[in-house]
Design a protein around this motif. Structure first.
Motif, PDB file in Angstrom:
ATOM      1  N   THR A  73      -6.368  93.002 -35.732  1.00 23.72           N
ATOM      2  CA  THR A  73      -7.419  92.299 -36.458  1.00 23.72           C
ATOM      3  C   THR A  73      -7.227  92.458 -37.963  1.00 23.72           C
ATOM      4  N   ASN A  74      -7.826  91.532 -38.697  1.00 16.87           N
ATOM      5  CA  ASN A  74      -7.812  91.597 -40.154  1.00 16.87           C
ATOM      6  C   ASN A  74      -9.008  90.802 -40.661  1.00 16.87           C
ATOM      7  N   GLY A  75      -9.725  91.355 -41.615  1.00 19.06           N
ATOM      8  CA  GLY A  75     -10.973  90.748 -42.069  1.00 19.06           C
ATOM      9  C   GLY A  75     -10.805  89.352 -42.629  1.00 19.06           C
ATOM     10  N   GLY A  76     -11.618  88.405 -42.120  1.00 18.89           N
ATOM     11  CA  GLY A  76     -11.696  87.066 -42.683  1.00 18.89           C
ATOM     12  C   GLY A  76     -10.573  86.118 -42.326  1.00 18.89           C
ATOM     13  N   VAL A  77      -9.567  86.560 -41.579  1.00 21.34           N
ATOM     14  CA  VAL A  77      -8.403  85.707 -41.357  1.00 21.34           C
ATOM     15  C   VAL A  77      -8.620  84.753 -40.183  1.00 21.34           C
ATOM     16  N   SER A  78      -7.883  83.664 -40.228  1.00 28.41           N
ATOM     17  CA  SER A  78      -7.814  82.751 -39.093  1.00 28.41           C
ATOM     18  C   SER A  78      -6.690  83.210 -38.171  1.00 28.41           C
ATOM     19  N   LEU A  79      -6.628  82.621 -36.992  1.00 27.44           N
ATOM     20  CA  LEU A  79      -5.533  82.960 -36.071  1.00 27.44           C
ATOM     21  C   LEU A  79      -4.185  82.539 -36.639  1.00 27.44           C
ATOM     22  N   THR A  80      -4.156  81.436 -37.370  1.00 26.04           N
ATOM     23  CA  THR A  80      -2.912  81.001 -38.010  1.00 26.04           C
ATOM     24  C   THR A  80      -2.417  82.067 -38.979  1.00 26.04           C
ATOM     25  N   GLU A  81      -3.310  82.604 -39.774  1.00 26.12           N
ATOM     26  CA  GLU A  81      -2.932  83.651 -40.730  1.00 26.12           C
ATOM     27  C   GLU A  81      -2.531  84.939 -40.014  1.00 26.12           C
ATOM     28  N   LYS A 117      -9.733  67.104 -38.741  1.00 25.04           N
ATOM     29  CA  LYS A 117      -8.462  67.143 -38.011  1.00 25.04           C
ATOM     30  C   LYS A 117      -7.589  68.346 -38.397  1.00 25.04           C
ATOM     31  N   GLU A 118      -7.516  68.673 -39.682  1.00 23.67           N
ATOM     32  CA  GLU A 118      -6.598  69.728 -40.106  1.00 23.67           C
ATOM     33  C   GLU A 118      -6.941  71.083 -39.475  1.00 23.67           C
ATOM     34  N   PRO A 119      -8.201  71.557 -39.552  1.00 21.25           N
ATOM     35  CA  PRO A 119      -8.493  72.839 -38.886  1.00 21.25           C
ATOM     36  C   PRO A 119      -8.401  72.757 -37.368  1.00 21.25           C
ATOM     37  N   ALA A 120      -8.686  71.592 -36.787  1.00 18.20           N
ATOM     38  CA  ALA A 120      -8.549  71.450 -35.338  1.00 18.20           C
ATOM     39  C   ALA A 120      -7.083  71.581 -34.922  1.00 18.20           C
ATOM     40  N   ASP A 121      -6.192  70.913 -35.671  1.00 16.24           N
ATOM     41  CA  ASP A 121      -4.770  71.003 -35.365  1.00 16.24           C
ATOM     42  C   ASP A 121      -4.253  72.430 -35.567  1.00 16.24           C
ATOM     43  N   ALA A 122      -4.746  73.091 -36.628  1.00 15.55           N
ATOM     44  CA  ALA A 122      -4.295  74.462 -36.900  1.00 15.55           C
ATOM     45  C   ALA A 122      -4.722  75.413 -35.791  1.00 15.55           C
ATOM     46  N   TYR A 123      -5.950  75.249 -35.304  1.00 12.00           N
ATOM     47  CA  TYR A 123      -6.449  76.101 -34.216  1.00 12.00           C
ATOM     48  C   TYR A 123      -5.623  75.874 -32.952  1.00 12.00           C
ATOM     49  N   ALA A 124      -5.414  74.613 -32.596  1.00 19.17           N
ATOM     50  CA  ALA A 124      -4.651  74.293 -31.394  1.00 19.17           C
ATOM     51  C   ALA A 124      -3.226  74.837 -31.487  1.00 19.17           C
ATOM     52  N   ASP A 125      -2.608  74.694 -32.662  1.00 15.50           N
ATOM     53  CA  ASP A 125      -1.248  75.186 -32.840  1.00 15.50           C
ATOM     54  C   ASP A 125      -1.189  76.711 -32.742  1.00 15.50           C
ATOM     55  N   ALA A 126      -2.163  77.391 -33.327  1.00 19.82           N
ATOM     56  CA  ALA A 126      -2.169  78.857 -33.319  1.00 19.82           C
ATOM     57  C   ALA A 126      -2.282  79.406 -31.902  1.00 19.82           C
ATOM     58  N   ARG A 128      -1.495  77.934 -29.132  1.00 19.13           N
ATOM     59  CA  ARG A 128      -0.251  77.633 -28.404  1.00 19.13           C
ATOM     60  C   ARG A 128       0.827  78.642 -28.759  1.00 19.13           C
ATOM     61  N   ARG A 129       0.929  78.977 -30.036  1.00 15.39           N
ATOM     62  CA  ARG A 129       1.967  79.925 -30.471  1.00 15.39           C
ATOM     63  C   ARG A 129       1.700  81.330 -29.924  1.00 15.39           C
ATOM     64  N   PHE A 130       0.437  81.766 -29.956  1.00 16.53           N
ATOM     65  CA  PHE A 130       0.115  83.066 -29.359  1.00 16.53           C
ATOM     66  C   PHE A 130       0.475  83.072 -27.876  1.00 16.53           C
ATOM     67  N   THR A 131       0.108  82.005 -27.186  1.00 16.48           N
ATOM     68  CA  THR A 131       0.363  81.935 -25.747  1.00 16.48           C
ATOM     69  C   THR A 131       1.857  81.951 -25.451  1.00 16.48           C
ATOM     70  N   SER A 132       2.627  81.218 -26.239  1.00 11.88           N
ATOM     71  CA  SER A 132       4.075  81.179 -26.028  1.00 11.88           C
ATOM     72  C   SER A 132       4.701  82.553 -26.192  1.00 11.88           C
ATOM     73  N   LEU A 133       4.208  83.318 -27.164  1.00 10.62           N
ATOM     74  CA  LEU A 133       4.748  84.648 -27.391  1.00 10.62           C
ATOM     75  C   LEU A 133       4.575  85.547 -26.175  1.00 10.62           C
ATOM     76  N   PHE A 134       3.409  85.456 -25.527  1.00 11.01           N
ATOM     77  CA  PHE A 134       3.090  86.434 -24.478  1.00 11.01           C
ATOM     78  C   PHE A 134       3.394  85.943 -23.068  1.00 11.01           C
ATOM     79  N   ARG A 135       3.486  84.636 -22.864  1.00 10.07           N
ATOM     80  CA  ARG A 135       3.788  84.172 -21.509  1.00 10.07           C
ATOM     81  C   ARG A 135       5.254  84.391 -21.161  1.00 10.07           C
ATOM     82  N   GLU A 136       6.109  84.604 -22.168  1.00  7.79           N
ATOM     83  CA  GLU A 136       7.504  84.930 -21.880  1.00  7.79           C
ATOM     84  C   GLU A 136       7.614  86.263 -21.143  1.00  7.79           C
TER      85      GLU A 136
END
Length: 284
Positions: A73-81, A117-126, A128-136
């Motif tokens: 965790t980190n204060g104030g950050v988004s999942l992308t950050e 759209k921009e924050p929605a796309d960023a959330y969806a991308d983040a 997906r990237r977290f999931t890809s890291l751990f489903r391997e």
């Protein structure tokens, strides 16, 4: 380890989570309780009042599972950050097997994602990237989107800036966050179709609003945005039900140092509203 295999088989077949079932079968004894590896990713909505620690204590008190918990965790950050935090990659390469990842988006970003759209796309991308890291490492991964609560509008005046992002009222902000999480979960589920990875929304914010309506005497906030001890206990309890099912909820009886009368009210409210779990993640 038989108990762990049983947990993984149940997870793969869709048997975990109040959103879809009545929970996992109780082990014959505490010694047979499966170990479940759970990673929390987020910001102060996760670490304030130590929600992962509360989850751990509640889970242990149920006797149903042995949690192995870590958080980044980190204060104030988004999942992308947060994806840029080197601690994330360290958890990926950890020799421990992680069964569940809990992803908590920054509340303002989640509210904005329902409209822009921009924050929605960023959330969806983040996510997906977290999931890809751990489903391997674990093809039977459970991904849980931690739907948080709106700001305390008693501390947030009606003419405050950024209403276009947050919403015009507490209820408006909650509905935006709810919609953004449901859309993100649906998009991720569609992306993962044909795999054993499952995606659930944990409706902490929905139960939070139910508490405000039903028990306005309970102090849920600590200031403008963060949870009080009661609010954090509610978050941990709802996450427990989402991930590990109703049987675990019913047996979990840990209240820590919180007021036991308050905790009893919160516990009974959550158990009385299974429909909130069932409706979580649905795009209306």
């Amino acid at each position: 380890m038989p108990s762990r295999r049983r947990f993984l088989q149940t997870l793969a077949s869709g048997g975990i989570g109040l959103a879809t079932t009545q929970g996992f079968c109780a082990p014959a004894s505490a010694a047979e309780a499966p170990t479940v590896g759970i990673l929390f990713f987020g910001n102060s909505h996760t670490y304030t009042q130590q929600v992962p620690m509360l989850f751990d204590k509640l889970c242990l008190s149920s006797g149903q599972f042995k949690p192995a918990i870590r958080s980044v965790t980190n204060g104030g950050v988004s999942l992308t950050e947060l994806l840029d935090d080197p601690r994330v990659l360290k958890t990926v390469t950890d020799p421990h097997q992680w069964d569940v990842i809990v992803l908590q988006e920054q509340s303002a970003h989640a509210a904005a994602a329902a409209t822009f759209k921009e924050p929605a796309d960023a959330y969806a991308d983040a996510i997906r990237r977290f999931t890809s890291l751990f489903r391997e490492r674990n093809p039977n991964l459970l991904v849980v989107l931690y739907q948080t609560w709106p700001r305390n509008f008693a501390k947030w005046p009606e003419d405050a800036p950024n209403q276009a992002l947050f919403g015009k009222s507490q209820a408006d902000m909650h509905q935006r966050m709810r919609l953004a999480n449901a859309r993100a979960a649906q998009a991720l589920s569609d992306h993962l179709k044909g795999t054993n990875v499952r995606v659930l929304v944990s409706p902490v914010g929905d139960f939070w609003m139910q508490v405000l309506r039903q028990h306005p005497e309970i102090p849920m906030y600590d200031g403008e945005n963060h949870a009080s001890p009661a609010g954090a206990w509610l978050a941990a309890y709802v996450l427990l039900g989402t991930i590990l099912g109703r049987t675990t909820l019913e047996k979990a009886d840990w209240s820590g140092t919180a007021d036991k009368a308050t905790i009893t009210k919160l516990r009974l409210l959550v158990l009385a509203h299974p429909e909130i779990f069932h409706q979580a993640g649905k795009v209306e």
